[in-house]
Write an enzyme that holds these catalytic residues in place. Structure first.
Site, short mmCIF file in Angstrom:
data_model
loop_
_atom_site.label_atom_id
_atom_site.label_comp_id
_atom_site.label_asym_id
_atom_site.label_seq_id
_atom_site.Cartn_x
_atom_site.Cartn_y
_atom_site.Cartn_z
N ASP A 173 -3.18 0.39 -8.71
CA ASP A 173 -2.04 0.68 -7.86
C ASP A 173 -2.61 0.88 -6.45
O ASP A 173 -3.81 1.11 -6.29
CB ASP A 173 -1.33 1.94 -8.36
N ASP A 224 -0.70 2.64 -3.33
CA ASP A 224 -0.30 3.85 -2.61
C ASP A 224 -0.68 5.12 -3.37
O ASP A 224 -0.38 5.27 -4.55
CB ASP A 224 1.21 3.83 -2.36
#
Length: 222
Positions: A8, A10
């Site tokens: 991922d 963020d």
């Protein structure tokens, strides 16, 4: 057998949320209505954190400003945005995490619910070229339309988009030895439960609870 390391973006590879930071940058530049944009941005961010984001409404809000400028203008905005809002929030440990997989010969991939325009240059900072983000529609004039296409890569949508990416390569997850996924968010639990090596990074409370229950590694970069 090659391994696959999925990240991922963020609050995982960067210690900020680029989706949330981009409207803040637009406000600072005077490119959007400050009060309305701030209120909407904070509401959608709370909804995301609470796991109840209306992705269609969010994308309508978030992508609209992209349709007002040429891709050349947007690229210049993005360079400023990266320098001010992204690069200061990347730690050496986050860079080293990615490098450790690259040096081991693992395939590296970012899957983010944030749109491709925002995440692609950020991923390139890490030397990652396999990138899955929410896809943007481009009009006949070469500008973004403000609409998205395909499946947004949020929650179960990350699995859908991952499977599409693998299929395009003639692969499945079983084509790899180990499959890692690094994430901070309970929104990513569907994919974390799917891979062989789930890792929680800067986890929210719900993800941290499940990680502890299941014995998943937990990393903190903040």
């Amino acid at each position: 057998m090659k391994n696959l390391a999925i990240f991922d973006l963020d609050n995982t590879l960067i210690n900020t949320d680029s989706d949330h930071a981009w409207p803040q940058y637009l406000i600072k530049k005077g490119l959007v209505d400050a009060a309305e944009t701030e209120a909407q941005n904070e509401k959608f961010y709370r909804d995301y954190q609470n796991g109840c984001l209306d992705i269609d409404a969010f994308l309508k809000f978030h992508l609209a400003p992209l349709a007002r400028y040429s891709k050349e203008e947007l690229a210049e905005f993005h360079r400023e945005f990266m320098a001010e809002y992204i690069i200061p929030h990347i730690s050496p440990m986050q860079r080293m995490l990615v490098q450790s997989h690259q040096m081991a010969g693992d395939e590296t991939l970012v899957i983010s619910s944030t749109n491709e325009f925002i995440i692609t240059p950020v991923c390139h900072l890490f030397g990652i070229t396999n990138i899955i983000g929410t896809q943007l529609e481009t009009g006949s004039d070469g500008r973004y339309t403000g609409n998205y296409i395909g499946t947004p890569s949020l929650k179960e949508g990350k699995i859908t988009r991952l499977n599409q990416w693998l299929a395009e390569r003639g692969e499945t997850l079983q084509s790899y030895g180990k499959t890692y996924f690094y994430s901070d968010s309970k929104n990513d639990l569907p994919l974390l439960r799917l891979v062989s090596e789930p890792v929680a990074v800067n986890p929210d409370a719900e993800l941290e609870k499940e990680a502890k229950e299941k014995g998943w590694p937990v990393l903190n970069f903040k």
